[in-house]
Design an enzyme around this catalytic site. Structure first.
Site, mmCIF file in Angstrom:
data_model
loop_
_atom_site.group_PDB
_atom_site.id
_atom_site.type_symbol
_atom_site.label_atom_id
_atom_site.label_comp_id
_atom_site.label_asym_id
_atom_site.label_seq_id
_atom_site.Cartn_x
_atom_site.Cartn_y
_atom_site.Cartn_z
ATOM 1 C CD GLU A 176 32.439 18.259 -10.006
ATOM 2 O OE1 GLU A 176 32.057 19.249 -9.355
ATOM 3 O OE2 GLU A 176 31.800 17.800 -10.966
ATOM 4 C CE LYS A 213 33.081 21.953 -11.550
ATOM 5 N NZ LYS A 213 31.971 22.237 -12.485
#
Length: 295
Positions: A176, A213
């Site tokens: 992420e 993400k």
């Protein structure tokens, strides 16, 4: 790795619920839920209250595999029980929802326009415990504030280096590298970020699987080509501070991108609501995020 869970995350319809606010953000999450700091006097009481909140969310009828593919837990939640079962087992066995674990220890100070992850000296032990607790994958967050090529390269290199360690432990890492939605040069950051992600993907062993993400891109469908990479199980999006409505609108314009929302998921939920009010509001929220995710 559970192949049934892998297939569900790779091809299933739905989104990933992020229930992973940790130490620093827990008081804020509780406050938004209508529980003030005067309601607890130490960390243990605080975590007990946040587990009550998360249990209430997870046990809501609409929090179900019909809409939700996976849920990201905080370490403290992983170690607690729901109806006598560890949270990950309850999610999978009772709800058909794949459990993930947040593993990072927060962000380092801003340098080169980015915030790297703080060191994680105990990661090996945490990954062993995660495997024992039947966790499928992990999540870790860095933040990009400026389109600084050197900084963004460092972020992606760190994410993938840790991601390889996680994959070797038998888990699927969610990488992420968040681009700050308020960044003045967000689109430029995303361009550099995508190039660096592809550079790292090309170095992975054939059988290494990861998830990404990412912030919802400035240019619609900008991450479509990442979704087609053989290493990438799924690309999910964070809400990043957008309101629920705005996050859903932007997400719906990006085909194949699914939600992994935290704040946008719990928006409007309070401890003071009756179960009927709580369940009804959360059911509407879940259905709206699901609709935006399957477009």
């Amino acid at each position: 790795m559970n192949t049934q869970q892998l297939e569900r995350i790779h091809t299933g319809k739905g989104f990933i619920a992020a229930l992973d606010q940790s130490g620093g953000s827990t008081p804020k999450a509780l406050q938004q839920y209508g529980v003030n700091e005067s309601s607890y006097s130490n960390e243990e009481e605080m975590y007990a209250l946040v587990h009550e909140m998360r249990t209430r969310i997870i046990k809501t009828p609409a929090f179900d595999s019909q809409y939700i593919l996976g849920a990201i837990l905080f370490e403290n939640t992983m170690d607690r029980l729901i109806d006598g079962q560890f949270t990950a087992d309850y999610l999978w066995e009772k709800k058909g929802i794949v459990p993930f674990l947040k593993v990072d220890k927060g962000l380092a100070d801003l340098e080169d326009g980015v915030q790297l992850m703080k060191p994680m000296p105990e990661l090996g032990d945490l990954l062993k415990r995660a495997v024992e607790r039947n966790i499928f994958g992990t999540k870790m967050r860095s933040v990009i504030k400026e389109a600084n090529a050197a900084g963004i390269k460092k972020v992606v290199e760190q994410q993938f280096a840790v991601g390889k360690q996680i994959a070797e432990a038998g888990l699927v890492p969610i990488v992420e590298p968040e681009v700050d939605i308020y960044s003045a040069d967000k689109a430029a950051s995303e361009k550099i970020l995508k190039e660096e992600i592809f550079a790292q993907l090309s170095k992975l062993d054939n059988d290494t699987k990861i998830m990404l993400k990412l912030s919802i891109p400035t240019e619609d469908n900008f991450y479509s080509d990442l979704m087609n990479d053989s290493h990438v199980v799924r690309v999910v999006a964070l809400s990043g501070g957008y309101s629920q409505t705005e996050a859903n609108e932007k997400l719906a314009r990006n085909h194949g991108l699914i939600a992994s929302f935290s704040r946008a998921l719990s928006q409007g939920l309070t401890a003071q609501q009756t179960d009927a009010e709580f369940d009804s509001l959360l059911a509407n929220t879940i259905k709206d995020i699901y609709e935006a995710s399957i477009k």
